[in-house]
Design an enzyme around this catalytic site. Structure first.
Site, PDB file in Angstrom:
ATOM      1  N   HIS B  81      38.960  38.403  35.413  1.00 40.23           N
ATOM      2  CA  HIS B  81      39.927  37.667  34.617  1.00 40.23           C
ATOM      3  C   HIS B  81      39.383  37.306  33.237  1.00 40.23           C
ATOM      4  O   HIS B  81      38.183  37.139  33.053  1.00 40.23           O
ATOM      5  CB  HIS B  81      40.304  36.364  35.337  1.00 40.23           C
ATOM      6  CG  HIS B  81      41.061  36.604  36.606  1.00 40.23           C
ATOM      7  ND1 HIS B  81      42.387  36.946  36.622  1.00 40.23           N
ATOM      8  CD2 HIS B  81      40.676  36.571  37.904  1.00 40.23           C
ATOM      9  CE1 HIS B  81      42.787  37.110  37.870  1.00 40.23           C
ATOM     10  NE2 HIS B  81      41.767  36.885  38.681  1.00 40.23           N
ATOM     11  N   CYS B 440      41.697  63.602  51.631  1.00 39.84           N
ATOM     12  CA  CYS B 440      42.668  62.869  50.799  1.00 39.84           C
ATOM     13  C   CYS B 440      41.979  62.355  49.538  1.00 39.84           C
ATOM     14  O   CYS B 440      42.547  62.350  48.458  1.00 39.84           O
ATOM     15  CB  CYS B 440      43.248  61.679  51.560  1.00 39.84           C
ATOM     16  SG  CYS B 440      44.128  62.133  53.050  1.00 39.84           S
TER      17      CYS B 440
END
Lengths: 419, 518
Positions: B81, B440
Site C-alpha cells: 500500500h 496450466c
C-alpha cells in the site's frame, strides 16, 4: 526447424491414435504424434473397468485393452510417437504450421507440419469452478485424479466417500472404491436426472446400494486439515438450495465428478475460435477449426460419452486432414448448422455444400418419444424416433444430399407425431 | 558455459539450510539455547528473522504449520500500500509509508516478484468524492508521495475496464503488488542462508521464564528451546502466546476475509489496484491484479468468533462479486478458479502492537493486520531496535549476504517472453527443465525439485513456491506427478505426503495394506 512432417497429431489417446491411423490409411506417411505422458493411450490407461469397444470392436474391453489395440495398430503402421512431450505453442509458418514442443528427452523442438490435429482430450471441472462454500482441507479431489491414483499407483484417498456429480467417472469410482473396502455414502447430483450413462447408474450405484440424491447439492464443506463432513441440501423450485432441509454427512473424502472441459489452451494460442457451449473448437464438417490446417477431434472437440465415437470421429477427422494435405482447402459454400428445439448444441457449425457430414448433438433435458429431425429449408435430411433421450447420451447421424440453395440446416426434436 | 547459468540451476549449489522437522527424527528431544526465538513464521516472523540474521546472534524461528506463511500471510491480497488509508500518527501509517520505500531494494536483493502499479480509490457519488479528499488529506499527513485526485476522464483513461459511472479517483502511484508467499519464502530463505534456524510443525504449548531470566519454550512434539529474548509474531495466536507470561493487555480478534481468484483467460482487466471508498472495518472489496497474471477479487471483512473459521460462504461470494462488478462490470463469478479465506489478527485498539512488554526480553509484534505485509520490513527494523534497547548485543556479522543465493529460472516467464534461446540454454544445463509437470502454469520438474530442496515438502508449499497446481485445473493433472517427485527426492512414503502438514495426507491408504470394511 528440428523436424518437418506432413501431419502433427497432439495427443496419443484414442482420438490422436485413430486420427493418425486414418492419415496413414489415406496416404500420409510423415506423421508425428506427441504425447505428454510417458506412454501412449491417454486416459484410457486409468480406466481399468470394462464396457469399452462394444460398437468399435463388438467386444467388451477394458480401457487399457482398448488402448492396446490402437497402440499395436499405430506401431504396425510405424507411426512415430514422441512421448514425454508437451506442445507449448502452434504458430503459422507460411503454408505450414510450426509447433514448439518440449520433450523430456530431446529438449525444445520446432516441428513444421502441413496439418495439425488437436487431440488433447479434456480435463475435469474442479472445486474452484463450482465455488462450493466452506474450508479447503485435504481429501477433496476430482474423480479422475482418484481413479489415476487408485488404478495406477495403488493408493486410495479415504474410507468414507461422498461424490458430488453423477458423471461417469464419479459413478465408476463409486464402485471402484466400494470394491476396495471404502464406504460411498452418497452421490449428489444437482440436476433432476443423472449426469452419467444409465448402465453406470445400475451397475455402479444400484448394485452396491449407493444412494443417489438427485436435485441436491453440497452447500458446505467442513474440516480443518482433512474434510470431516459435507452439508447437502435439496434444491427448491427456483433451483436454489433449501438450507432448512439440509443434512450433514460425515466423510473423509469428497470426489468431484461435475463435468469435463475440453482442454483448449493450446488451441487458443494457435488462434482457434472456441464454441461457448461445447468448449471445443468451432469446426466445419471436415472437423477443421477456424484456422485452416488445424483440425480437432475427440474430447478436445466435444466431450463424448463413449470412446467408440471418439475413434469414429477421429478417423473421420484424419481422413479429412489427409485430403487437406493432398488437395488443399476444400472450397464450397458453407451451410450453417443450427440447434433448434430441445437441442443443447450441434456440431459441426457448418457443412460444406455438396459434401457429406456427421452431425453430433446433445439434448437439453431428458424426454420421451421424440423425433430428431434435421431439415434444410423444407427438405428433411434425417429423421429418427427416439424412445428416450438424455443429455448424457450424444446422438450422431449422417446427413447428405443437401439442397444447393439451403440457407441453413436446422436440427431439432419434435414430439408432434407421437401416435 | 556452465558457469554462466550456474545461478539459475539449483543443483549446482549445495547449501545446508537448517530446517528441522523434529517429527522426522523421532525420539530426539532438542535442548537448544538461542539469543532470540521468534514465534511464528508468517511475514512478520520471516522479516524479523531476516533482519536479525545480519547480526552475530543465534536465532530460531518456531512455526506450528508445515511451512512458512501458512497462517494469515499466505492468504494476503499481495498489495504494497501507498499508505493513505491509515490514520495519521498511527503505527500502521508510520510503518507502512516508511516500508513502502524499501521494496525496490528488497525485491532486488531477494528476487521476489514486485511491481509498482499504483492504487486507485474510486468515487461514484458526491459523498464518495468528499471521502477521497479526506483520504488525500490523510495521505498528505502520512507523507505519501505523488498522490493525485484525478477526474473521470483520466481515471477511465488509466483503467478502461472500470465502470464509466466513476466520478473520479484518488491515485497513489507508489502502491505495488507482490506475491505474498514468495515474499515470505524469500525473507525466510535468506534468513536461513544467513544462519537462522527454522523449526516447522512445532506448535508452542508453553512459554515460561526461568529463575535465571531465560525463556523456556515447549512444543507439542516435545521440543524444548531456551532463549534470552522472544519475539511474539504469532499472528492470530499472539494473545495466547503473551498470555503464557501473564501479559493480558490485548486480545486478538479474528476478522475473516474471503477472496476469489479468476481464470488467467479473463486477462488484465485492471492494471492498478482498484479500491472503493473504505468501510468501517476494512479497505473494502477490491479488484486486485496479481504479479502472476490472474485477477483477484475480495476480501470481505467479517468479525468472527473462532480463529480457525476458514470457510468461504455463499454470502461472501455474492457480496464480493456485487462490489467488484460495481467497479469493474465485466467481472464474472463463472471465471472463479479458486477461492480462499484469510483471517486478519486485529488487536484491541486496532493498531499494530510492536514493542517491549512488562516481561523483560519479550517483544510483541502483534495485531499485524492490513497494512502488515507492506509494513513488515519496518516492523522488523522496529523489533531490532527494541531488542537493542532491551540490552541485546547486536554485532554486525561481516559475512551476512543480503542476496538470495538459491534461485531458479521460472520457465513460465521464458515462455511468456517466447525466449526459446534462453530456455534451450537452461535445459542444456539441467535436463529437468524439459520435464513439464504443471501444464496450466508451465512449471517444470527442475523448479519442483528446487522447491523441495529449499524445504517445501507439502503440496501447498510446493504450490506456493512454484505455482504448480494453481492454474485452472487446480492440480487435477499434476498432483500425482508432484507426489512422485516429493517421494523420490525426500524418501517420504506416498501415503505421508500431505496438502499442508500432518493430518492432511492426500492418499493416506496404500492398497497393499488393505482397507477394513466400515
Amino acid at each position: 526447424m528440428d523436424k518437418t512432417v506432413e501431419a502433427l497429431v497432439i495427443g496419443s489417446g484414442p482420438a490422436g491414435m485413430a486420427a493418425a491411423l486414418a492419415l496413414k490409411e489415406n496416404g500420409i506417411n510423415e506423421i508425428l504424434i506427441v504425447e505428454r505422458e510417458d506412454a501412449p493411450g491417454g486416459i484410457l490407461l486409468q480406466c481399468i473397468h470394462n464396457g469399452f469397444g462394444l460398437h468399435r470392436f463388438n467386444e467388451e474391453l477394458t480401457g487399457p485393452e482398448y488402448a492396446e489395440r490402437y497402440i499395436n495398430l499405430v506401431k504396425d503402421k510405424k507411426i512415430e510417437i514422441l512421448s514425454g512431450t508437451c506442445a507449448l505453442d502452434i504458430v503459422d509458418d507460411g503454408d505450414s504450421k510450426k509447433a514448439i514442443l518440449l520433450s523430456e528427452e530431446k529438449g525444445l523442438l520446432e516441428v513444421s507440419a502441413k496439418v495439425v490435429i488437436l487431440a488433447m482430450g479434456c480435463r475435469e471441472r474442479n472445486r474452484g469452478n463450482i465455488a462450493i462454500p466452506g474450508t479447503r482441507p485435504a481429501g477433496i479431489m476430482t474423480a479422475g485424479l482418484a481413479q489415476k491414483m487408485v488404478n495406477k499407483s495403488g493408493y486410495i484417498p479415504g474410507r468414507e466417500i461422498v461424490i458430488l456429480g453423477s458423471g461417469d467417472i464419479g459413478l465408476i469410482m463409486a464402485r471402484r472404491l466400494t470394491l476396495e473396502g471404502a464406504r460411498v455414502k452418497a452421490v449428489v447430483e444437482i440436476q433432476s436426472y443423472p449426469g452419467g450413462l444409465n448402465r453406470n447408474i445400475v451397475q455402479c450405484l444400484n448394485d452396491f446400494h449407493i444412494p443417489l440424491y438427485l436435485s441436491h447439492t453440497i452447500t458446505k464443506i467442513s474440516g480443518d486439515r482433512r474434510i470431516s463432513s459435507v452439508e447437502i441440501a435439496p434444491l427448491g423450485e427456483s433451483r436454489e438450495p433449501q438450507n432448512e432441509k439440509s443434512f450433514t454427512l460425515a466423510c473423509d473424502t469428497l470426489l468431484l465428478s461435475v463435468g469435463l472441459i475440453p482442454e483448449n489452451e493450446l488451441s487458443l494460442k494457435a488462434g482457434v475460435i472456441l464454441d461457448k457451449v461445447t468448449g471445443g473448437p468451432v469446426v466445419d464438417s471436415n472437423l477443421m477449426t477456424s484456422v485452416p490446417g488445424i483440425f480437432a477431434c475427440g474430447n478436445v472437440l466435444q466431450v463424448h460419452d463413449l470412446v467408440d465415437w471418439v475413434s469414429e470421429e477421429s478417423a473421420y477427422c484424419g481422413k479429412a486432414a489427409a485430403s487437406y494435405v493432398r488437395n488443399g482447402l476444400l472450397k464450397g459454400r458453407e451451410i450453417p448448422v443450427k440447434p433448434g428445439n430441445m437441442v443443447r448444441y450441434t456440431l459441426p457449425a457448418k457443412v460444406i455444400a455438396g459434401t457429406e457430414a456427421v452431425i453430433s448433438l446433445r439434448p437439453m433435458a431428458p424426454a420421451q418419444n421424440m423425433s430428431i429431425i434435421a431439415k434444410a429449408g423444407e427438405k428433411i435430411l434425417y429423421k429418427k424416433k427416439e424412445k428416450k433421450i438424455f443429455p448424457s447420451i450424444m446422438l450422431r447421424f449422417p446427413v447428405k444430399d443437401m439442397p444447393e440453395d439451403a440457407g441453413c440446416i436446422e436440427v431439432f426434436f419434435s414430439a408432434e407425431d407421437k401416435k | 558455459m556452465k558457469q554462466a547459468f550456474a545461478n539459475n540451476v539449483y543443483d549446482c549449489i549445495i547449501l545446508e539450510l537448517k530446517i528441522t522437522d523434529t517429527k522426522q527424527k523421532t525420539g530426539r528431544i532438542m535442548n537448544h539455547k538461542y539469543d532470540v526465538i521468534v514465534i511464528g513464521a508468517g511475514v512478520v516472523g520471516a522479516a524479523v528473522a531476516r533482519s536479525l540474521s545480519r547480526y552475530k546472534l543465534r536465532v530460531a524461528v518456531v512455526e506450528k504449520e508445515a511451512d512458512v506463511s501458512f497462517g494469515t500471510s499466505k492468504a494476503n491480497s499481495g498489495i504494497i500500500h501507498a499508505g493513505f488509508h491509515d490514520e495519521p500518527g498511527s503505527l500502521k501509517a508510520k510503518l507502512a509509508v516508511a516500508a513502502n520505500r524499501e521494496f525496490d531494494r528488497l525485491c532486488e536483493e531477494l528476487e521476489f516478484p514486485f511491481e509498482r502499479r499504483g492504487e486507485l480509490m474510486l468515487a461514484f457519488t458526491e459523498e464518495d468524492v468528499r471521502i477521497l479528499q479526506f483520504y488525500f488529506a490523510w495521505g498528505k499527513k502520512n507523507n505519501v508521495p505523488y498522490m493525485e485526485l484525478i477526474g473521470r476522464e483520466r481515471t477511465l483513461e488509466m483503467e478502461p475496464n472500470i465502470n464509466p459511472d466513476v466520478m473520479g479517483a484518488l491515485y497513489a502511484p507508489t502502491a505495488g503488488i507482490i506475491c505474498p508467499y514468495e515474499y515470505c519464502f524469500a525473507l525466510m530463505g535468506n534468513a536461513l542462508e544467513n544462519g537462522v534456524e527454522l523449526f516447522l510443525n512445532e506448535k508452542v504449548i508453553w512459554l515460561g521464564k526461568k529463575e535465571n531470566g531465560e525463556f523456556e519454550i515447549d512444543t507439542e512434539n516435545g521440543l524444548k528451546l531456551n532463549s534470552t529474548y522472544v519475539v511474539n509474531a504469532a499472528g492470530l495466536y499472539a494473545d495466547d502466546i503473551a498470555g503464557y507470561l501473564g501479559i493480558t493487555d490485548f486480545k486478538i480478534l479474528p476478522r475473516k476475509g474471503e477472496e476469489y481468484l479468476l481464470d488467467r483467460r479473463v486477462g488484465n482487466l485492471v492494471r492498478s489496484v482498484i479500491f472503493p471508498v473504505p468501510t468501517k472495518t476494512s479497505k473494502g472489496m477490491l479488484v486486485i491484479p496479481t504479479v502472476d497474471g490472474p485477477v483477484m477479487v475480495g476480501p470481505t471483512a467479517l468479525d468472527i468468533e473462532a480463529k480457525d473459521d476458514y470457510a468461504t460462504t455463499r454470502d461472501g461470494l455474492k457480496n464480493v462479486f456485487m462490489h467488484a462488478q460495481k467497479m469493474v462490470p465485466s467481472i464474472r463469478s463463472s471465471d472463479i478458479i479458486t477461492s480462499f479465506v484469510g483471517i486478519r489478527p486485529v488487536a484491541t485498539g486496532n493498531d499494530f502492537i510492536v514493542g517491549a512488554t512488562k516481561v523483560k526480553g519479550f517483544i510483541n509484534a502483534a495485531g499485524i493486520q492490513s497494512p502488515g505485509l507492506t509494513a513488515s520490513p519496518a516492523i522488523a527494523e522496529m523489533v531490532s531496535s527494541v531488542l537493542l534497547k532491551e540490552g541485546l548485543r547486536m554485532e554486525v556479522k561481516p559475512e551476512f549476504n543480503p542476496h538470495k543465493r538459491m534461485s531458479f529460472t521460472r520457465v513460465r516467464h521464458l515462455l511468456e517472453e517466447r525466449n526459446f534461446g534462453k530456455f534451450r540454454e537452461i535445459i542444456a544445463g539441467n535436463k529437468n527443465y524439459s520435464k513439464l509437470v504443471c501444464r496450466c502454469e508451465n512449471v517444470t520438474e527442475a523448479e519442483i525439485i528446487g522447491a523441495i530442496h529449499r524445504g517445501h515438502t507439502t503440496l501447498d508449499g510446493i504450490k506456493f513456491a512454484t505455482r504448480a497446481g494453481t492454474g485452472r485445473c487446480q492440480g487435477g493433472f499434476c498432483t500425482s506427478r508432484v507426489m512422485e517427485i516429493i517421494h523420490r527426492e525426500t524418501g517420504m512414503p506416498i501415503e505421508q505426503i500431505s496438502k499442508k502438514g500432518k493430518g492432511s495426507e492426500i492418499f493416506p491408504i496404500p492398497l497393499r495394506k488393505g482397507v477394513s470394511r466400515g
